[in-house]
Enzyme design. Structure first.
Site, short mmCIF file in Angstrom:
data_model
loop_
_atom_site.label_atom_id
_atom_site.label_comp_id
_atom_site.label_asym_id
_atom_site.label_seq_id
_atom_site.Cartn_x
_atom_site.Cartn_y
_atom_site.Cartn_z
N LYS A 158 -27.63 -13.44 -5.73
CA LYS A 158 -28.38 -12.21 -5.95
C LYS A 158 -27.91 -11.22 -4.89
O LYS A 158 -28.23 -11.35 -3.71
CB LYS A 158 -29.88 -12.46 -5.82
N LYS A 196 -35.33 -16.76 -4.37
CA LYS A 196 -35.03 -16.00 -3.16
C LYS A 196 -34.89 -16.90 -1.93
O LYS A 196 -35.57 -17.92 -1.82
CB LYS A 196 -36.17 -14.99 -2.89
N ASP A 216 0.83 -1.20 0.00
CA ASP A 216 0.00 0.00 0.00
C ASP A 216 0.87 1.26 0.00
O ASP A 216 0.56 2.24 -0.67
CB ASP A 216 -0.92 0.03 1.22
N CYS A 233 -46.71 6.28 33.60
CA CYS A 233 -45.82 6.52 32.47
C CYS A 233 -44.36 6.49 32.94
O CYS A 233 -44.01 7.19 33.90
CB CYS A 233 -46.14 7.89 31.85
N CYS A 240 -50.18 6.95 27.81
CA CYS A 240 -49.86 7.87 28.88
C CYS A 240 -50.86 9.02 28.78
O CYS A 240 -51.09 9.55 27.69
CB CYS A 240 -48.44 8.40 28.71
N LEU A 298 -36.65 -9.03 -12.22
CA LEU A 298 -36.73 -10.49 -12.37
C LEU A 298 -37.98 -11.00 -11.68
O LEU A 298 -38.42 -10.44 -10.68
CB LEU A 298 -35.51 -11.15 -11.71
N LYS A 317 -29.80 -17.96 -14.77
CA LYS A 317 -29.99 -17.47 -16.14
C LYS A 317 -29.60 -18.54 -17.14
O LYS A 317 -28.61 -19.25 -16.92
CB LYS A 317 -29.10 -16.25 -16.40
S1 IVH Z 1 -29.61 -10.23 -13.42
C1 IVH Z 1 -33.41 -8.28 -16.02
N1 IVH Z 1 -27.96 -10.88 -11.50
O1 IVH Z 1 -31.86 -8.02 -8.80
C2 IVH Z 1 -32.59 -8.05 -14.83
N2 IVH Z 1 -29.60 -9.25 -11.06
O2 IVH Z 1 -34.75 -8.52 -9.15
C3 IVH Z 1 -31.43 -9.00 -14.82
N3 IVH Z 1 -29.50 -8.33 -8.79
O3 IVH Z 1 -32.53 -5.27 -10.86
C4 IVH Z 1 -30.78 -8.95 -13.54
N4 IVH Z 1 -27.77 -9.51 -8.13
O4 IVH Z 1 -30.49 -5.13 -9.34
C5 IVH Z 1 -29.00 -10.13 -11.86
N5 IVH Z 1 -26.42 -11.56 -9.92
C6 IVH Z 1 -27.45 -10.79 -10.28
C7 IVH Z 1 -28.04 -9.87 -9.38
C8 IVH Z 1 -29.13 -9.12 -9.82
C9 IVH Z 1 -28.65 -8.59 -7.80
C10 IVH Z 1 -30.62 -7.37 -8.74
C11 IVH Z 1 -30.63 -6.40 -9.89
C12 IVH Z 1 -31.99 -6.52 -10.54
C13 IVH Z 1 -32.78 -7.21 -9.48
C14 IVH Z 1 -33.88 -8.04 -10.11
#
Ligand code: IVH
Length: 671
Positions: free
Chosen positions: A117, A316, A33, A410, A428, A83, A292
């Site tokens: 996510k 989720k 650093d 109180c 109160c 999503l 995806k």
């Molecule tokens: S893909 C069409 N990948 O989650 C949107 N989103 O609920 C494709 N997010 O607006 C998003 N981590 O802000 C993707 N690894 C990830 C993510 C992610 C967080 C958030 C993102 C998005 C929201 C959708």
């Protein structure tokens, strides 16, 4: 000579860029650093001596010199979508089924790219000819805010792309997050300074990014992780997301960590389970995984449905639950005297935040859940939602556990406590004699949606009341700089600022003023309805019960509170004084037109990206809708953001009430 300097500058910048990349993106520094700092100083000195040779994307130019006065709007070249959420294994099956159906004969068992996510806020970065030209928030998906100056301070965001293998226009999308350890450190600092604490890393990240002064953002160790693309021109992307991530890393970006290629339901589920198990150890908050289709070609074939891609889904995590000990109960006295039991807990980490308090709402809840002091309790926290004591572990109740009793007087002012048979809330009876109620009333009066007195916080209302400088809100308008200076931790600059802010608040609206008065059960929407309906404070003061009942959403109870409030001589005096001291507003036009969502009723759950839940509520109500806390047959739709409450979703399903996502919400708000 200047050629020499120019090439020296270029070499230094390049070295610093390389070290930055190694440190922040590859996590593999090759110098200390101190050595880095030395190079950096060398560059600073050279640039200071040759200001004509300074360039905007020099490593020294991350922090801007002047604060902005507002954020400007930035229209996205491609909308930022959201999503669909799923929560359970069968829903995952459904998603995969839809994919293979959607692909028809094209592919039977495609690869999926899974990533965590991240729980931060979505940002779009634009690079034109390799240079960072725009950083924008998601906003409503179509238009966000230009936060470029703040984005530039984030160290792992390249100011220019590495190498030369990039298109003329490249937009990347990702999440800005605040690492958990930085979040904890930030809150510790805030505590020492007596400032408000952030509820969780995501709020802290959002708060840090939405600073008009980029110096503040620069002081917060934010990170940016790319997960996808915006507009790319010419389109040169690899056909695989996994490969795109490698390419993005070469260009200088940190990509969403922990990505993996998997196959089929089993592969996705295994990734989910592994991430869920790892979640606590990670230094950033995650609230699920994103699955995806890996191939760009197959993604294009699947396409989009309304506001979300068909080729991706957010799976989720369930709300987090942990056990901890309930150490004590403290009774807080609110603005209207309502006594709220607050559980003091042995601090635990849950849902990404350190939690040491949970509200228990009222005595009935304590009885219903059979809560004792000393109990081990299950604590649940989902998203931004206030932590909740779910239940007691009876088997672990210690012998000396103490039953909880409603205090008879109180705890602040010693006045009588009154609890009506048919009301859950105990109050109160001290009214504005009770310092706790006076403090709360003052804070409410000054709050953002009321008189919006900037900088007026708990710290000041407490001292003003404790020192008897202020008895009613009207007294605020009499305070001189010297009065403020008598408070602890007050300086001349701040004192002057507060005086100015109070003076500035005199110009307001009738609706804000009514809301600021703190009449029981008169929230923002009711205040607005009253202002629109009656048009003047005199008319409202003179309104009878029957006249009030005509106003939208005002029932007999609220009408009773309003009449009662204005009958009180003390309140009349305070209002008269406030007006005498210069509070004024333009006379509102009566709203005759019918509102778009009149007669509809919504339930909001989870957190939204474009709005806080409060803002969404106000926006819906402004269009005439009702927003309620629980799902019933009369509910038009349940609007679910991230991490929605399971009960509400279940109730909606049972009653066949439509469940909307944030995109649908944005749609109706646009109408
Ligand atoms: S893909 C069409 N990948 O989650 C949107 N989103 O609920 C494709 N997010 O607006 C998003 N981590 O802000 C993707 N690894 C990830 C993510 C992610 C967080 C958030 C993102 C998005 C929201 C959708």
């Amino acid at each position: 000579m200047s050629d020499d300097v120019a090439s020296q500058l270029r070499a230094l910048r390049r070295q610093l860029d390389d070290h930055n990349y190694r440190y922040y993106v590859l996590d593999d520094p090759i110098i200390s650093d101190q050595a880095y700092d030395q190079l950096f100083k060398q560059l600073q000195t050279l640039e200071a001596n040759h200001p004509e040779l300074t360039v905007p994307d020099s490593p020294t130019q991350r922090v801007g010199h002047v604060a902005q006065s507002a954020f400007i709007r930035a229209t996205h070249l491609l909308p930022m979508l959201s999503l669909d959420n799923i929560f359970e294994a069968p829903e995952l099956g459904g998603f995969l089924h839809r994919i293979s159906n959607g692909l028809g004969g094209l592919h039977t068992n495609p690869d999926f790219y899974c990533t965590p996510k991240l729980d931060g806020l979505a940002i779009n970065l634009r690079y034109e000819h390799g240079r960072l030209t725009l950083g924008a928030t998601r906003g409503d998906g179509e238009v966000g805010e230009d936060v470029t100056a703040n984005i530039r301070t984030i160290r792992n965001i390249p100011l220019h792309l590495r190498g030369d293998n990039w298109p003329a226009l490249l937009e990347v999308r990702g999440e800005v997050v605040l690492p958990k350890d930085s979040f904890i450190a930030l809150n510790e600092q805030a505590k020492i300074k007596g400032e408000k604490l952030f509820a969780n890393p995501r709020n802290a990240a959002a708060g840090s990014l939405r600073q008009l002064d980029a110096k503040v953002t620069a002081s917060r160790p934010l990170k940016f992780y790319v997960y996808g693309f915006g507009k790319v021109d010419p389109q040169v992307l690899p056909d695989s997301l996994a490969k795109s991530y490698d390419w993005l890393q070469q260009l200088g970006f940190s990509v969403c960590p922990g990505g993996e290629l998997v196959r089929g339901q089993e592969g996705c589920q295994r990734y989910y389970d592994a991430m869920l198990a790892k979640r606590e150890q990670l230094n950033y908050g995650i609230d699920g995984i994103v699955i995806k289709v890996d191939s760009q070609t197959l993604q294009d074939a699947l396409g989009y449905v309304s506001r979300a891609p068909r080729f991706a889904v957010a799976y989720k995590f369930p709300a987090e639950e942990v056990t901890t000990r309930l150490d004590a109960i403290e009774w807080q006295v609110g603005r209207t005297g309502a006594l709220t039991p607050v559980a003091r807990l042995t601090p635990v980490h849950v849902g990404g935040a350190l939690v040491s308090n949970a509200t228990l709402h009222n005595m009935d809840e304590i009885i219903r859940k059979d809560i004792h002091i000393g109990d081990t309790v299950w604590l649940r926290r989902a998203g931004d939602v206030i932590p909740e004591v779910v239940k007691v572990v009876i088997a672990q109740r210690p012998a000396d556990a103490k039953a909880i009793q409603l205090p008879s007087v109180c705890p602040v002012c010693g006045s009588h406590i009154l609890k009506l048979e048919d009301e859950a809330i105990a109050r109160c009876t001290g009214g504005l004699f009770c310092p706790a109620q006076r403090k709360e009333a003052l804070q409410h009066f000054a709050s953002r949606k009321a008189m919006a007195i900037e900088g007026f916080g708990e710290r000041w209302s407490d001292q003003l009341v404790d020192r008897d400088l202020v008895k009613t809100p009207a007294d605020l308008y009499e305070l001189k700089v010297q009065d403020w200076m008598s408070l602890e931790r007050m300086g001349i600059v701040l004192a002057q600022k507060l005086c100015d802010a109070i003076a500035a608040s005199k110009q307001t609206t009738l609706a804000r003023f009514l809301y600021a008065l703190g009449i029981r059960e008169v929230g923002e929407a009711t205040a607005r309805a009253l202002a629109q309906h009656f048009g003047s404070i005199e008319a409202i003061q003179a309104a009878s019960l029957d006249a009030l009942l005509v106003v939208q959403d005002i029932g007999p109870i609220v009408a009773g509170h309003i009449v009662g409030f204005f009958q009180e001589a003390h309140n009349q005096q305070v209002i008269a004084k406030l007006i005498a001291r210069g509070i004024h507003w333009p006379s509102p036009q009566k709203l005759a037109q019918d509102l778009a969502l009149q007669g509809q009723s919504f339930v909001l759950t989870g957190t939204f990206r474009a709005y806080s839940r409060d803002e969404a509520k106000v926006a819906l109500m402004a269009l005439g809708a009702k927003v309620t806390g629980s799902v019933s047959k009369k509910t038009t739709a349940v609007i679910a953001g991230d991490a929605p409450g399971n009960n509400k979703i279940e109730d909606a399903r049972t009653l066949s009430i439509p469940i909307w996502d944030e995109a649908a919400l944005l749609n109706v708000l646009k109408t």
